[in-house]
Design a protein around this motif. Structure first.
Motif, PDB file in Angstrom:
ATOM      1  N   PRO A  47       0.805  -1.229   0.000  1.00 21.96           N
ATOM      2  CA  PRO A  47       0.000   0.000   0.000  1.00 21.96           C
ATOM      3  C   PRO A  47       0.838   1.279   0.000  1.00 21.96           C
ATOM      4  O   PRO A  47       1.770   1.429   0.781  1.00 21.96           O
ATOM      5  N   LEU A  48       0.498   2.177  -0.909  1.00 16.87           N
ATOM      6  CA  LEU A  48       1.056   3.527  -0.945  1.00 16.87           C
ATOM      7  C   LEU A  48      -0.119   4.493  -0.877  1.00 16.87           C
ATOM      8  O   LEU A  48      -1.089   4.349  -1.626  1.00 16.87           O
ATOM      9  N   GLU A  49      -0.044   5.436   0.026  1.00 21.46           N
ATOM     10  CA  GLU A  49      -1.128   6.405   0.203  1.00 21.46           C
ATOM     11  C   GLU A  49      -0.624   7.803  -0.146  1.00 21.46           C
ATOM     12  O   GLU A  49       0.480   8.192   0.238  1.00 21.46           O
ATOM     13  N   ILE A  50      -1.466   8.546  -0.869  1.00 23.84           N
ATOM     14  CA  ILE A  50      -1.151   9.930  -1.214  1.00 23.84           C
ATOM     15  C   ILE A  50      -2.260  10.803  -0.644  1.00 23.84           C
ATOM     16  O   ILE A  50      -3.431  10.647  -1.012  1.00 23.84           O
ATOM     17  N   ALA A  51      -1.896  11.674   0.278  1.00 21.48           N
ATOM     18  CA  ALA A  51      -2.870  12.582   0.889  1.00 21.48           C
ATOM     19  C   ALA A  51      -2.725  13.963   0.265  1.00 21.48           C
ATOM     20  O   ALA A  51      -1.626  14.524   0.248  1.00 21.48           O
ATOM     21  N   VAL A  52      -3.838  14.502  -0.257  1.00 17.40           N
ATOM     22  CA  VAL A  52      -3.846  15.829  -0.881  1.00 17.40           C
ATOM     23  C   VAL A  52      -4.658  16.759   0.001  1.00 17.40           C
ATOM     24  O   VAL A  52      -5.887  16.638   0.096  1.00 17.40           O
ATOM     25  N   ASP A  53      -3.975  17.673   0.671  1.00 15.43           N
ATOM     26  CA  ASP A  53      -4.620  18.644   1.563  1.00 15.43           C
ATOM     27  C   ASP A  53      -4.933  19.911   0.764  1.00 15.43           C
ATOM     28  O   ASP A  53      -4.030  20.585   0.262  1.00 15.43           O
ATOM     29  N   THR A  54      -6.229  20.229   0.641  1.00 11.63           N
ATOM     30  CA  THR A  54      -6.638  21.413  -0.129  1.00 11.63           C
ATOM     31  C   THR A  54      -6.544  22.698   0.688  1.00 11.63           C
ATOM     32  O   THR A  54      -6.765  23.786   0.153  1.00 11.63           O
ATOM     33  N   LYS A  55      -6.257  22.551   1.987  1.00 16.31           N
ATOM     34  CA  LYS A  55      -6.074  23.687   2.899  1.00 16.31           C
ATOM     35  C   LYS A  55      -7.349  24.494   3.125  1.00 16.31           C
ATOM     36  O   LYS A  55      -7.290  25.631   3.614  1.00 16.31           O
ATOM     37  N   LYS A  56      -8.530  23.928   2.757  1.00 16.48           N
ATOM     38  CA  LYS A  56      -9.792  24.606   3.058  1.00 16.48           C
ATOM     39  C   LYS A  56     -10.910  23.571   3.123  1.00 16.48           C
ATOM     40  O   LYS A  56     -10.877  22.532   2.450  1.00 16.48           O
ATOM     41  N   LYS A  57     -11.902  23.861   3.931  1.00 14.57           N
ATOM     42  CA  LYS A  57     -13.025  22.959   4.114  1.00 14.57           C
ATOM     43  C   LYS A  57     -13.791  22.786   2.806  1.00 14.57           C
ATOM     44  O   LYS A  57     -13.991  23.750   2.063  1.00 14.57           O
ATOM     45  N   ASN A  58     -14.208  21.546   2.520  1.00 11.66           N
ATOM     46  CA  ASN A  58     -14.925  21.192   1.291  1.00 11.66           C
ATOM     47  C   ASN A  58     -14.094  21.428   0.033  1.00 11.66           C
ATOM     48  O   ASN A  58     -14.638  21.460  -1.079  1.00 11.66           O
ATOM     49  N   GLY A  59     -12.785  21.561   0.206  1.00  4.43           N
ATOM     50  CA  GLY A  59     -11.927  21.820  -0.941  1.00  4.43           C
ATOM     51  C   GLY A  59     -11.813  20.649  -1.894  1.00  4.43           C
ATOM     52  O   GLY A  59     -11.508  20.830  -3.075  1.00  4.43           O
ATOM     53  N   VAL A  60     -12.078  19.420  -1.403  1.00  2.80           N
ATOM     54  CA  VAL A  60     -11.937  18.236  -2.253  1.00  2.80           C
ATOM     55  C   VAL A  60     -12.996  18.210  -3.348  1.00  2.80           C
ATOM     56  O   VAL A  60     -12.716  17.835  -4.493  1.00  2.80           O
ATOM     57  N   ILE A  61     -14.250  18.616  -3.025  1.00  5.59           N
ATOM     58  CA  ILE A  61     -15.342  18.496  -3.987  1.00  5.59           C
ATOM     59  C   ILE A  61     -15.403  19.684  -4.941  1.00  5.59           C
ATOM     60  O   ILE A  61     -16.352  19.840  -5.692  1.00  5.59           O
ATOM     61  N   ASN A  62     -14.376  20.505  -4.898  1.00  3.74           N
ATOM     62  CA  ASN A  62     -14.233  21.580  -5.876  1.00  3.74           C
ATOM     63  C   ASN A  62     -13.867  20.976  -7.229  1.00  3.74           C
ATOM     64  O   ASN A  62     -13.040  20.076  -7.318  1.00  3.74           O
ATOM     65  N   LEU A  63     -14.497  21.455  -8.304  1.00  5.69           N
ATOM     66  CA  LEU A  63     -14.273  20.879  -9.627  1.00  5.69           C
ATOM     67  C   LEU A  63     -12.812  20.975 -10.049  1.00  5.69           C
ATOM     68  O   LEU A  63     -12.268  20.054 -10.661  1.00  5.69           O
ATOM     69  N   GLN A  64     -12.163  22.084  -9.713  1.00  6.44           N
ATOM     70  CA  GLN A  64     -10.743  22.248 -10.050  1.00  6.44           C
ATOM     71  C   GLN A  64      -9.897  21.177  -9.353  1.00  6.44           C
ATOM     72  O   GLN A  64      -9.000  20.579  -9.961  1.00  6.44           O
ATOM     73  N   THR A  65     -10.210  20.914  -8.068  1.00 11.89           N
ATOM     74  CA  THR A  65      -9.476  19.885  -7.324  1.00 11.89           C
ATOM     75  C   THR A  65      -9.715  18.503  -7.922  1.00 11.89           C
ATOM     76  O   THR A  65      -8.784  17.693  -8.038  1.00 11.89           O
ATOM     77  N   LEU A  66     -10.958  18.232  -8.310  1.00 12.10           N
ATOM     78  CA  LEU A  66     -11.268  16.927  -8.901  1.00 12.10           C
ATOM     79  C   LEU A  66     -10.473  16.705 -10.183  1.00 12.10           C
ATOM     80  O   LEU A  66      -9.970  15.601 -10.440  1.00 12.10           O
ATOM     81  N   ASN A  67     -10.348  17.728 -10.989  1.00 11.09           N
ATOM     82  CA  ASN A  67      -9.560  17.610 -12.222  1.00 11.09           C
ATOM     83  C   ASN A  67      -8.091  17.366 -11.924  1.00 11.09           C
ATOM     84  O   ASN A  67      -7.415  16.593 -12.612  1.00 11.09           O
ATOM     85  N   LYS A  68      -7.594  18.032 -10.885  1.00 11.95           N
ATOM     86  CA  LYS A  68      -6.193  17.828 -10.499  1.00 11.95           C
ATOM     87  C   LYS A  68      -5.984  16.410  -9.948  1.00 11.95           C
ATOM     88  O   LYS A  68      -4.970  15.767 -10.229  1.00 11.95           O
ATOM     89  N   LEU A  69      -6.962  15.931  -9.176  1.00 11.62           N
ATOM     90  CA  LEU A  69      -6.868  14.567  -8.658  1.00 11.62           C
ATOM     91  C   LEU A  69      -6.883  13.554  -9.799  1.00 11.62           C
ATOM     92  O   LEU A  69      -6.158  12.548  -9.766  1.00 11.62           O
ATOM     93  N   ASP A  70      -7.699  13.832 -10.811  1.00 12.03           N
ATOM     94  CA  ASP A  70      -7.740  12.938 -11.967  1.00 12.03           C
ATOM     95  C   ASP A  70      -6.418  12.964 -12.729  1.00 12.03           C
ATOM     96  O   ASP A  70      -5.927  11.929 -13.190  1.00 12.03           O
ATOM     97  N   GLU A  71      -5.825  14.133 -12.820  1.00 11.04           N
ATOM     98  CA  GLU A  71      -4.529  14.248 -13.493  1.00 11.04           C
ATOM     99  C   GLU A  71      -3.459  13.485 -12.715  1.00 11.04           C
ATOM    100  O   GLU A  71      -2.606  12.801 -13.310  1.00 11.04           O
ATOM    101  N   LEU A  72      -3.512  13.569 -11.381  1.00  9.31           N
ATOM    102  CA  LEU A  72      -2.575  12.812 -10.542  1.00  9.31           C
ATOM    103  C   LEU A  72      -2.810  11.316 -10.704  1.00  9.31           C
ATOM    104  O   LEU A  72      -1.855  10.525 -10.768  1.00  9.31           O
ATOM    105  N   THR A  73      -4.072  10.914 -10.783  1.00  7.49           N
ATOM    106  CA  THR A  73      -4.418   9.502 -10.978  1.00  7.49           C
ATOM    107  C   THR A  73      -3.807   8.964 -12.268  1.00  7.49           C
ATOM    108  O   THR A  73      -3.229   7.865 -12.292  1.00  7.49           O
ATOM    109  N   GLN A  74      -3.926   9.733 -13.345  1.00  2.25           N
ATOM    110  CA  GLN A  74      -3.363   9.313 -14.632  1.00  2.25           C
ATOM    111  C   GLN A  74      -1.837   9.218 -14.558  1.00  2.25           C
ATOM    112  O   GLN A  74      -1.222   8.312 -15.135  1.00  2.25           O
TER     113      GLN A  74
END
Length: 802
Positions: A455-482
């Motif tokens: 197991p390897l875990e990658i934690a992405v801290d958006t530094k603000k509440k509800n920052g994960v469900i932001n569309l910009q963050t989702l696109n960045k997470l998808d780019e990291l996934t790829q």
């Protein structure tokens, strides 16, 4: 002082034996409560940055590495008879105690859009008559369109299928986990036999459980073998059942004390502490050999048993004390590291090596005083012709071929130094498991088909509440996934964005071309549907919702991206992560995001690096402490150098052998150097102390004393070296690569140390003959070891036994 101690031991022998027996009873009581360690013992300090990051991750998301993987490879997976049995296997696995959830093809959840309720319904895909081939074929076609599962549950290129079994982490940190793994393995084997398809099992829960069971089994096996082997060697040497029985009782008491110490210190049996009882047997037997051989030698002089016992304690007491002290230093220095794993090993081993000295110092003289005097057949080993011929040969080398001895040694050291340049430092998660073991081959199967289980875990801290469900963050997470998925050593990552892509595909009626991050336009229509609905809210819908939500913290500020990866080793992993860092920074600007790589794989890599560095420092510390002991004993820098050279050479040669044959520096192999140094220096102390004791008896004739010392101490040195060699070679039959390396490398080092101490050491003494003679005439030679004048035995308060 030592003569007074001899008188004390012999005068109060009964009381001392009773106290020793009582102490052993108490330690035996605690030893009966010893437990195996089922938890991962941290090998890095708790203030280490990577350790703190991992703890912070576990607070937010719970632990990682609680998934057991089951994989099969077949072209007939969706054939009715096979699929029916595989479905039943899933049900049986789900009913196993401590199994909390299962993610597999038959348990796959499909999201279906319900326009009337404007919800996505989450239901099991494979429902209906699963014995009907037509139904299965129809559902399998739908399944193949669900890209969420591609690379996670199946590999379309190799026809491999995966079942992820999520287990309760608390149960797997307890003794109950062995029963759970056995039940899972039993079900897997039954399915394998019925379908004639190999089942591959892996994952950290299985690996840790299997290793814990192997440790327990090897602990019992090696303890029995070490007792039998050392007992046999002792009998061949002494030809006396009494000598063998006494020695076995001494080490048996030592083993009881060592296990009792583990419990009293609040520790459990680990891979390292598990070998301590066998080490106590191996190290305790030479104590018995030294005492018994000196007793027999002294008795042969005038057939006075009491005087022989007094001289045995007087002349061997300080020798055995310092030989045990240096051995204890070799192990004990690990307690100065910040690694809990090493600290436990160092504390227990160091303490019990000194305990075994105390036990042998009290038990042997006391029991020998009650036994009849030795018979002539018990001392015939002192005139063994075979070993006598060997000692004559060594004496000839030292006195007639000294330049050749130096030349061969220098050449050997040069070759070894070249080999040291080839040494590499690397460790693997399954480094200690044989490559033919099913545990290893199954891991490699999963690495080939699903990129591994580590197991390897990658934690992405958006530094603000509800920052994960932001569309910009989702696109960045998808780019990291790829980015991660494109790496050959990493599997396909799983994160909240994968769940949202799955939801978008469902919104567009399962069209696989829409498995992508929603855009701003999609969100307007998709938002109501993201509140999923299922026929059973505690069933598939709830399971899928929990799965998605487990990849965000409660505030939706931190996103988790989980990856399974190959066991690439401690050397390659940091290189991989460092190469990714600039690309990750390009995706997530550091002003608004903080990305942390953590998980068991990172902790293992950091732990391996920390242990190797800590062990190297421990070797240096052991070397310094042993130097201080030797300097105290000999009070001469020349003698200090003479004493260290024969012990440095074996370490250099062993390191060279490792380099030439490709044995890497890892925690188990670095351990060899400190252990071997602490034990090998014993031979030097034994030789030099005897040299000092014999020098006045030869009118300060250095050459005659060296020759006498080679023959007198050489015999016991060969005997003890043979016992140590055999004792450590036991470990070379271990199933663990690390324990195996510890066995044969330590044996090799000790054999070379025996040779150098019987050739290089006396050669150096002859080389310094003039300087030693000058110091001896001034009576400045090793003052701390000066013996008291012989005192009448009656003055010691004990009776003289002829």
């Amino acid at each position: 002082m030592w003569q007074r101690l001899a008188g004390f031991v012999l005068k109060y022998r009964l009381l001392l034996l009773l106290l020793l027996l009582a102490g052993t009873g108490v330690m035996g009581y605690f030893a009966s409560k010893v437990q195996m360690s089922y938890e991962y013992v941290s090998s890095i300090p708790h203030d280490n940055q990577k350790f703190l990051e991992f703890q912070e991750f576990k607070k937010k998301f719970g632990g990682d590495g609680n998934v057991l993987m089951l994989a099969v490879q077949t072209d007939k997976f969706f054939q009715a008879d096979f699929f029916k049995d595989y479905v039943q296997l899933n049900k049986d696995m789900k009913n196993v105690f401590a199994v909390e959830n299962i993610m597999s093809v038959p348990m796959a959840i499909n999201l279906v859009k319900n326009d009337s309720t404007q919800k996505l319904e989450a239901n099991l895909l494979f429902q209906g008559d699963l014995t009907n081939q037509v139904v299965i074929d129809s559902l399998s076609r739908v399944f193949n369109t669900l890209l969420f599962y591609k690379g996670l549950l199946y590999n379309p290129d190799t026809h491999a299928y995966l079942m992820a079994i999520y287990v309760n982490k608390d149960v797997f940190n307890s003794p109950k986990r062995t029963a759970v793994v056995n039940e899972i393995t039993k079900l897997a084997n039954a399915f394998q036999e019925k379908q004639h398809t190999e089942v591959h099992l892996s994952g950290l829960p299985l690996i840790r459980t299997a290793m814990a069971v192997k440790v327990a089994d090897e602990l019992k096996l090696f303890l029995k073998i070490s007792f039998l082997l050392t007992g046999l060697i002792l009998f061949l040497f002494f030809r006396s059942f009494g000598a063998v029985l006494m020695s076995m009782i001494v080490v048996a008491i030592g083993v009881i004390w060592s296990v009792g110490t583990i419990v009293l210190m609040g520790y459990k049996i680990t891979l390292l502490t598990g070998i301590i009882p066998s080490l106590i047997v191996v190290i305790g037997i030479p104590n018995c050999v030294y005492f018994l051989s000196k007793y027999h030698t002294e008795y042969a002089k005038d057939a006075n048993k009491t005087r022989a016992l007094v001289h045995m304690i007087q002349r061997m007491g300080i020798v055995t004390l310092f030989t045990n002290l240096t051995a204890a230093i070799g192990f004990g220095v690990f307690c100065f590291t910040n690694s809990a794993l090493l600290k436990e090993f160092g504390v227990v081993a160091g303490l019990n090596i000194m305990f075994i000295f105390l036990i042998s110092f009290i038990f042997l003289p006391s029991v020998l005083s009650y036994l009849p005097a030795p018979k002539s057949k018990h001392t015939t080993y002192l005139d063994n012709r075979f070993f006598g011929a060997i000692l004559d040969f060594l004496t000839t080398l030292v006195f007639k071929y000294r330049p050749w001895v130096y030349g061969v040694t220098v050449a050997l050291v040069i070759v070894a130094i070249v080999g040291m340049g080839r040494l590499q430092s690397v460790g693997y998660m399954l480094d200690d498991i044989p490559h033919t073991d099913k545990l290893y081959t199954d891991l490699k199967f999963l690495e080939t088909n699903f990129k591994g289980v580590m197991p390897l875990e990658i934690a992405v801290d958006t530094k603000k509440k509800n920052g994960v469900i932001n569309l910009q963050t989702l696109n960045k997470l998808d780019e990291l996934t790829q980015l991660i998925a494109a790496q050959p050593d990493f599997g396909r990552p799983l994160s909240v964005v994968e769940g949202i892509k799955f939801a978008k595909q469902a919104y567009y009626n399962g069209d696989s071309s829409n498995f992508a991050v929603p855009n701003q336009f999609d969100l307007g229509f998709l938002a109501p549907y993201l509140r999923m609905k299922g026929g059973n809210t505690a069933g598939p819908a709830s399971t899928f919702s929990k799965l998605v939500s487990s990849f965000m913290d409660s505030t939706r500020q931190v996103a988790r991206l989980s990856v399974n990866m190959k066991d690439v080793g401690s050397q390659k992993l940091p290189v991989l992560l460092d190469s990714l860092q600039p690309k990750v920074t390009a995706i997530f600007d550091t002003a608004h995001y903080k990305v942390t790589f953590t998980g068991t794989s990172v902790i293992f890599q950091e732990g391996t690096r920390f242990i190797i560095n800590g062990l190297m420092e421990s070797v240096i510390l052991a070397f310094v402490l042993i130097m201080i002991c030797m300097l105290y004993l000999f009070r001469s820098w020349r003698m200090l150098i003479i004493s260290l050279i024969p012990n440095v050479i074996p370490l250099v040669v062993t390191a060279g052998v490792m380099g030439w044959i490709g044995v890497p520096l890892k925690p188990s192999t670095v351990l060899v150097f400190s252990v071997a140094l602490g034990i090998a220096i014993d031979v030097t102390i034994r030789f030099l102390v005897n040299f000092k004791q014999e020098l006045p008896r030869h009118d300060l004739d250095i050459s005659a004393t060296v020759k006498q010392t080679i023959h007198e101490t050489g015999l016991s040195i060969i005997y003890t070296s043979a016992i140590l060699f055999a004792g450590f070679m036991i470990f070379s039959f271990s199933e663990f690569g690390g324990t195996k390396a510890l066995g044969w490398l330590t044996s090799l080092t000790l054999v070379i140390a025996m040779i150098t101490n019987l050739t290089i050491l006396p050669a150096l003494l002859l080389w310094m003959e003039k300087a030693l003679l000058k110091k001896a005439k001034k009576k400045e030679l090793w003052k701390p070891l000066d013996e008291e004048e012989d005192i009448d035995i009656k003055e010691l308060g004990i009776s003289d036994q002829e």
